[in-house]
Design a protein around this motif. Structure first.
Motif, short mmCIF file in Angstrom:
data_model
loop_
_atom_site.label_atom_id
_atom_site.label_comp_id
_atom_site.label_asym_id
_atom_site.label_seq_id
_atom_site.Cartn_x
_atom_site.Cartn_y
_atom_site.Cartn_z
N GLY A 103 0.83 -1.19 -0.07
CA GLY A 103 0.10 -0.03 0.01
C GLY A 103 0.80 1.20 -0.21
N LEU A 104 1.80 1.29 0.88
CA LEU A 104 2.83 2.55 0.96
C LEU A 104 3.46 2.57 -0.49
CD1 LEU A 104 4.14 4.53 2.56
CD2 LEU A 104 5.88 2.97 3.00
N TYR A 105 3.99 1.40 -1.13
CA TYR A 105 4.45 1.73 -2.51
C TYR A 105 3.63 1.98 -3.19
CZ TYR A 105 6.72 0.39 -6.85
OH TYR A 105 7.20 0.14 -8.19
N HIS A 106 2.25 1.67 -3.40
CA HIS A 106 1.35 1.89 -4.27
C HIS A 106 1.28 3.43 -4.23
CE1 HIS A 106 -2.38 2.31 -6.69
NE2 HIS A 106 -3.09 2.93 -5.60
N GLU A 107 1.13 4.28 -3.03
CA GLU A 107 1.00 5.49 -2.92
C GLU A 107 2.20 6.55 -3.17
OE1 GLU A 107 -0.30 5.98 1.11
OE2 GLU A 107 -2.48 5.31 0.68
N TRP A 108 3.23 5.78 -2.88
CA TRP A 108 4.24 6.34 -3.56
C TRP A 108 4.69 6.52 -4.99
CZ3 TRP A 108 10.06 4.23 -2.05
CH2 TRP A 108 11.16 5.16 -2.62
N ASN A 109 4.04 5.32 -5.55
CA ASN A 109 4.00 5.36 -7.14
C ASN A 109 3.21 6.33 -7.79
OD1 ASN A 109 5.48 4.14 -9.09
ND2 ASN A 109 4.20 1.97 -9.10
N ASN A 110 2.02 6.56 -7.01
CA ASN A 110 1.06 7.33 -7.62
C ASN A 110 1.35 8.98 -7.40
OD1 ASN A 110 -0.67 5.65 -8.58
ND2 ASN A 110 -1.77 5.35 -7.02
N GLY A 111 2.40 9.13 -6.48
CA GLY A 111 2.78 10.48 -6.40
C GLY A 111 2.30 11.29 -5.01
N VAL A 112 1.57 10.30 -4.17
CA VAL A 112 0.97 11.01 -3.10
C VAL A 112 1.78 11.60 -2.11
CG1 VAL A 112 -0.56 10.38 -0.95
CG2 VAL A 112 -1.09 9.33 -3.46
N LEU A 113 2.86 11.00 -1.91
CA LEU A 113 4.04 11.49 -1.04
C LEU A 113 4.95 12.69 -1.45
CD1 LEU A 113 5.14 8.00 0.32
CD2 LEU A 113 3.43 9.72 1.10
#
Length: 117
Positions: A103-113
């Motif tokens: 889940g963290l990787y998915h959010e990082w990949n989508n540019g949320v961070l």
């Protein structure tokens, strides 16, 4: 009947007197605006409640809550290690951590961070 009416009138008079006294005592002066302003949050309560806020801040706050709940879930699992089967316990912990990291990787990949683009 007369006694009942007298009691009701007395109760109404006491209630009205208390309401009038409370409204007179609780008047806030305009001089105390600085004293009454919120000092912790930094937002002016007199402004519109519909002002936009940073969506990145909201998403980081949600991530913090997710990982905070993760720790609250992981601590009892660690304490139950001595009463459970080691293979089952290890599989449960590893699958739980893998789901969170995915889940963290998915959010990082989508540019949320990303704060600045």
């Amino acid at each position: 009947m007369f006694m009942l009416m007298c009691n009701i009138m007395m109760a109404i008079m006491i209630a009205m007197t208390m309401m009038i006294m409370c409204s007179l005592i609780s008047k806030v002066s305009k001089k105390d605006r600085e004293k009454m302003s919120p000092f912790e949050c930094g937002f002016d309560p007199k402004s519109s409640a519909r002002t936009p806020f940073s969506i990145q801040f909201f998403l980081i706050a949600v991530l913090f809550l997710i990982f905070d709940i993760e720790i609250a879930i992981m601590l009892p699992i660690i304490l139950t290690m001595k009463w459970s089967v080691t293979k089952t316990w290890t599989f449960t912990i590893i699958s739980f951590i893998i789901i969170l990291v995915m889940g963290l990787y998915h959010e990082w990949n989508n540019g949320v961070l990303e704060w600045a683009k």
